[in-house]
Design an enzyme around this catalytic site. Structure first.
Site, PDB file in Angstrom:
ATOM      1  N   TYR A 141       0.744  -1.283   0.134  1.00 28.76           N
ATOM      2  CA  TYR A 141      -0.085  -0.128   0.064  1.00 28.76           C
ATOM      3  C   TYR A 141       0.892   1.277  -0.145  1.00 28.76           C
ATOM      4  O   TYR A 141       0.716   2.155  -0.887  1.00 28.76           O
ATOM      5  CB  TYR A 141      -0.828  -0.172   1.235  1.00 28.76           C
ATOM      6  CG  TYR A 141      -1.660   1.401   1.376  1.00 28.76           C
ATOM      7  CD1 TYR A 141      -2.386   1.839   0.469  1.00 28.76           C
ATOM      8  CD2 TYR A 141      -1.291   2.051   2.437  1.00 28.76           C
ATOM      9  CE1 TYR A 141      -3.242   3.065   0.514  1.00 28.76           C
ATOM     10  CE2 TYR A 141      -1.996   3.338   2.842  1.00 28.76           C
ATOM     11  CZ  TYR A 141      -2.810   3.820   2.065  1.00 28.76           C
ATOM     12  OH  TYR A 141      -3.514   5.057   1.995  1.00 28.76           O
ATOM     13  N   HIS A 190     -10.419   0.039  11.278  1.00 24.20           N
ATOM     14  CA  HIS A 190      -9.786   1.119  11.902  1.00 24.20           C
ATOM     15  C   HIS A 190     -10.058   1.327  13.398  1.00 24.20           C
ATOM     16  O   HIS A 190     -11.286   0.934  13.478  1.00 24.20           O
ATOM     17  CB  HIS A 190     -10.113   2.736  11.118  1.00 24.20           C
ATOM     18  CG  HIS A 190      -9.248   2.534   9.807  1.00 24.20           C
ATOM     19  ND1 HIS A 190      -9.878   2.771   8.754  1.00 24.20           N
ATOM     20  CD2 HIS A 190      -8.017   2.456   9.717  1.00 24.20           C
ATOM     21  CE1 HIS A 190      -9.139   2.587   7.764  1.00 24.20           C
ATOM     22  NE2 HIS A 190      -7.670   2.593   8.328  1.00 24.20           N
ATOM     23  N   ARG A 222      -0.244   6.720  17.595  1.00 27.32           N
ATOM     24  CA  ARG A 222      -0.635   7.201  16.234  1.00 27.32           C
ATOM     25  C   ARG A 222      -1.217   8.765  16.511  1.00 27.32           C
ATOM     26  O   ARG A 222      -1.749   9.075  17.527  1.00 27.32           O
ATOM     27  CB  ARG A 222      -2.030   6.519  15.743  1.00 27.32           C
ATOM     28  CG  ARG A 222      -1.543   4.937  15.199  1.00 27.32           C
ATOM     29  CD  ARG A 222      -0.629   4.852  14.144  1.00 27.32           C
ATOM     30  NE  ARG A 222      -0.302   3.524  13.971  1.00 27.32           N
ATOM     31  CZ  ARG A 222       0.756   3.000  14.182  1.00 27.32           C
ATOM     32  NH1 ARG A 222       1.405   3.384  15.399  1.00 27.32           N
ATOM     33  NH2 ARG A 222       0.936   1.785  13.925  1.00 27.32           N
ATOM     34  N   GLY A 284       3.421  -5.215  10.182  1.00 27.89           N
ATOM     35  CA  GLY A 284       3.581  -4.021   9.387  1.00 27.89           C
ATOM     36  C   GLY A 284       3.084  -2.757  10.363  1.00 27.89           C
ATOM     37  O   GLY A 284       3.346  -1.708  10.028  1.00 27.89           O
TER      38      GLY A 284
HETATM   39  N1  UDP Z   1      -5.731  -1.292  16.195  1.00 25.71           N
HETATM   40  C1  UDP Z   1      -5.885  -2.255  17.127  1.00 25.71           C
HETATM   41  N2  UDP Z   1      -7.128  -2.935  17.045  1.00 25.71           N
HETATM   42  C2  UDP Z   1      -7.880  -2.961  16.156  1.00 25.71           C
HETATM   43  C3  UDP Z   1      -7.595  -1.992  15.056  1.00 25.71           C
HETATM   44  C4  UDP Z   1      -6.297  -1.110  15.235  1.00 25.71           C
HETATM   45  O1  UDP Z   1      -5.221  -2.546  18.351  1.00 25.71           O
HETATM   46  O2  UDP Z   1      -8.885  -3.375  16.085  1.00 25.71           O
HETATM   47  C5  UDP Z   1      -4.301  -0.513  16.491  1.00 25.71           C
HETATM   48  C6  UDP Z   1      -3.386  -0.784  15.463  1.00 25.71           C
HETATM   49  O3  UDP Z   1      -2.529  -1.727  15.526  1.00 25.71           O
HETATM   50  C7  UDP Z   1      -2.730   0.552  15.256  1.00 25.71           C
HETATM   51  C8  UDP Z   1      -3.642   1.740  15.720  1.00 25.71           C
HETATM   52  O4  UDP Z   1      -4.664   0.483  16.487  1.00 25.71           O
HETATM   53  O5  UDP Z   1      -1.442   0.687  16.278  1.00 25.71           O
HETATM   54  C9  UDP Z   1      -4.368   2.445  14.689  1.00 25.71           C
HETATM   55  O6  UDP Z   1      -4.979   1.386  13.765  1.00 25.71           O
HETATM   56  P1  UDP Z   1      -5.716   1.751  12.610  1.00 25.71           P
HETATM   57  O7  UDP Z   1      -6.045   0.340  11.786  1.00 25.71           O
HETATM   58  O8  UDP Z   1      -6.912   2.556  12.954  1.00 25.71           O
HETATM   59  O9  UDP Z   1      -5.060   2.717  11.705  1.00 25.71           O
HETATM   60  P2  UDP Z   1      -3.605   2.544  10.750  1.00 25.71           P
HETATM   61  O10 UDP Z   1      -2.629   3.179  11.965  1.00 25.71           O
HETATM   62  O11 UDP Z   1      -3.235   1.275  10.561  1.00 25.71           O
HETATM   63  O12 UDP Z   1      -3.417   3.417   9.550  1.00 25.71           O
END
Ligand code: UDP
Length: 329
Positions: A141, A190, A222, A284
């Protein structure tokens, strides 16, 4: 300005369309509806169901509506999916952008605002990230978007009248303050939406992906930027572009929140204890991602109005509570 918005039926694109219209621009939405929702498109905008691969269709739309600028959101955006199906990502995101650029070239459209991503940085050496730091994506991506940044640099060097900005998003969150638009993904992965869907009883539990990261509470950090602030930056940039511009900006609030802090925020906003379980790391995921948006604030005067996580989560909660079935409801 006459603006064409690709992906205008998607989460971020639909918010951008609304803001462009509110600012007095005329808008044409192009979307193949593979992930977007026709009902998310503001009634004031024209709509054309066109795939990015259809260069001729795009050229016709640009010409027919006398388009002066394009905002390009249409893309696939799941990191995990990109690892399993990289060709779909390079095809849609990279080849799709090239097809769009060919249409711009034929129709002589000279302004483009491109939806890029923090994923182009990969695992950062240090934070906060600034635009000049090395870009070394860690998944297809991120590479598929990085490739478009590369193509844009070269294309703009070849056509000095062309101008573009690549906006590198951090974690986009929230929904329109008036409750008219929001996030409706299938599948939803998300963090904030998943927590709120759990609050609505649509998820049995939410798994925290890793609690052994080198962060104060062990969970990932984040930078959550509100979708309306993000779209305001797009409108600002589109209006500011001048021939020859090749601009790169981070869009973030400059402050990180851990997964545990986001959970606490969602519990405060909903007033509910959410069903949380702790699980393994997700491949990742960098431990810490937050950015400095000082460059766009210095150059264009942009700053995020939403700086408080609870306020961001509250707008998302307003949306989910009033649209428990998303755009189907
Ligand atoms: N995350 C989590 N559980 C979930 C979805 C996300 O712990 O069901 C964590 C994920 O590992 C990251 C943060 O929340 O550290 C944000 O993840 P998201 O998928 O919202 O956005 P990304 O940072 O991948 O763009």
């Amino acid at each position: 300005m006459n603006v064409l918005v690709t992906g205008g039926a998607g989460y971020i694109g639909s918010h951008a369309v609304k803001q462009l219209l509110d600012a007095g621009h005329r808008v044409v939405v192009v979307d193949n509806l593979c992930r977007g929702h026709r009902r998310a498109v503001d009634r004031r905008a024209a709509f054309r169901q066109i795939d990015l691969a259809d260069t001729r269709g795009l050229t016709d739309a640009l010409t027919a509506h006398a388009i002066e600028g394009v905002m390009h959101f249409a893309a696939l955006a799941y990191v995990g999916e990109s690892v399993g199906n990289p060709l779909a990502y390079y095809d849609n995101n990279t080849a799709g952008a090239i097809s769009l650029l060919k249409a711009l070239q034929t129709a002589r459209v000279k302004r483009l605002v491109f939806s890029s991503t923090a994923a182009t940085y990969g695992e950062p050496e240090r934070t906060p990230l600034v635009e000049s730091m090395p870009q070394q994506p860690v998944n297809p991506y991120g590479w598929s978007k990085w490739c478009v940044e590369r193509v844009l640099r070269d294309y703009s060097a070849a056509d000095r009248e062309f101008s573009f900005a690549a906006l590198r998003y951090f974690n986009v969150a929230g929904a329109a303050a008036d409750g008219s638009l929001g996030e409706d993904h299938d599948p939803e992965t998300h963090l904030i939406p998943v927590l709120l869907l759990a609050a609505l009883g649509q998820r049995e539990r939410v798994t925290v992906f890793g609690s052994d990261y080198p962060t104060p509470d062990g969970t990932c950090i984040r930078d959550y930027v509100h979708v309306e602030d993000l779209c305001a930056a797009h409108v600002l940039v589109m209006e500011a572009l001048r021939p020859g511009d090749a601009r790169f900006y981070n869009l973030a609030i400059g402050r990180g929140y851990s997964v545990k802090e986001v959970i606490a925020s969602a519990e405060r906003v909903t007033g509910l204890k959410l069903p949380i379980q702790y699980g393994a790391r997700r491949p990742g995921d960098p431990a810490i991602l937050f950015a400095d948006s000082e460059k766009i604030s210095r150059q264009l005067g942009w700053s995020a109005r939403y700086r408080d996580l609870d306020a961001i989560v509250q707008t998302a909660w307003n949306w989910f509570r009033s649209h428990p079935q998303g755009y189907r409801g």
